[in-house]
Design a protein around this motif. Structure first.
Motif: not given
Length: 356
Positions: A259-260, A263, A292, A295, A344
């Protein structure tokens, strides 16, 4: 009096590979034969009625070809086809990377003339060397009108494959190339390409928009993966492809790191299985495809990890931002476009084209 029908013309670009290898005296073989030598060694080629032009573009093993080699070749092929001097192009190279190089060339190929890649699994010093037969079939395909408007093709063992589907599936077999999702487009029968199906659509990009090459990582998830390869990855890459289990699953401990990463850079979720499409809404546990994608990861669909990496690299190299990347993957993989309301997604009109 009827005008004499012109002979088809095909340009053969040599990149090296097993098809062009001979012994160097040390017990191994290395790329040494020129494109002209390869063409001269093909029985029956002179009887096809095809005029051949040859170009020595590179002389490297397939594993040593780089993305810049292929974009340089794409530029040269684009110029050659735009000049109208040839009816098709054949590229000979090492089979190690044909499944990737063919797709990269396909993304930048917008002309109607066919571009056909071929190679060999057995070098010319071996009994049963397959290079001459593959080159003959590739030339016959590139010269035939039925191969037009199909994009880039891969022809080996008398099978015709679409660049977007083909995979190398065996380390040594002469029938190594397969298209798990959809099968071959057709076969070369008695010197004539016989097409049984056609690609439903192709994604193409504007070669003139090509900028400096981005760095795109491919990370394969394995049993008991602790995420070591993801540590600090965002600081070192412009994008990443995750080759996940099954339909798009990872261990739950990798979720925060992914997720990081998503981003910070575009991250594509593909299946490491090599066939079939990743899912979107079936599984809901932590680390599932639904989790996923929610995210911010981007679905690869039917694209395997290697082709997904090529497409992501090409999109980033031609200036596409995250939203356009997501939209293009949705089209190229056969899935619905992403939700533009997702945080995102930074919307940008895509500059690529999907052709039917």
């Amino acid at each position: 009096m009827l005008a004499k029908e012109s002979r088809p013309r095909v340009a053969v670009y040599g990149l090296g590979g097993t098809i062009a290898m001979t012994s160097d005296g040390s017990g191994g073989v290395v790329p040494a034969l020129s494109a002209a030598q390869l063409v001269a060694a093909v029985p029956g080629l002179a009887e096809t009625g095809v005029d051949i032009e040859v170009e020595d573009f590179r002389r490297l093993p397939g594993a040593s070809l780089g993305l810049s080699d292929l974009t340089d070749l794409a530029v040269e092929i684009d110029k050659r086809l735009a000049s109208g001097t040839v009816d098709g192009v054949v590229v000979t190279q090492g089979t190690d990377t044909i499944e990737e190089t063919s797709y990269l060339l396909d993304l930048f190929h917008t002309a109607p003339q066919p571009v056909v890649l071929t190679g060999a699994m057995r070098n010319p010093t071996l009994a049963g060397a397959d290079g001459p037969a593959n080159l003959l079939a590739a030339v016959q395909t590139a010269a035939h009108p039925s191969a037009r408007d199909l994009g880039v093709l891969v022809v080996l063992a008398d099978e015709i494959h679409a660049a977007g589907r083909v995979r190398k599936t065996h380390a040594t077999s002469v029938t190594t190339f397969r298209s798990p999702n959809g099968g071959p487009l057709g076969y070369v029968v008695e010197g004539t390409p016989r097409l049984l199906n056609h690609p439903t659509e192709r994604t193409t990009l504007d070669l003139s928009n090509l900028g400096s090459g981005p760095r795109v990582a491919l990370v394969t998830v394995a049993l008991g993966d602790d995420g070591l390869l993801l540590d600090g990855l965002a600081e070192r890459v412009d994008g990443a492809v995750i080759a996940a289990f099954g339909v798009g699953h990872v261990p739950k401990n990798l979720v925060p790191a992914l997720e990081d990463l998503a981003n910070r850079v575009p991250v594509v979720l593909a299946s490491r299985t090599g066939a079939g499409a990743g899912l979107a809404t079936t599984y809901g546990f932590p680390g599932s495809e639904q989790d996923l994608l929610g995210r911010g990861l981007i679905q690869a669909g039917f694209l395997d990890p290697y082709k997904a990496r090529v497409l992501l690299w090409a999109l980033l190299a031609t200036g596409h931002e995250r939203a356009a990347v997501s939209e293009t993957f949705a089209s190229a993989s056969g899935h619905s476009p992403p939700d533009p309301s997702h945080p995102s997604e930074k919307m940008r009109k895509p500059t690529c084209a999907v052709t039917n």
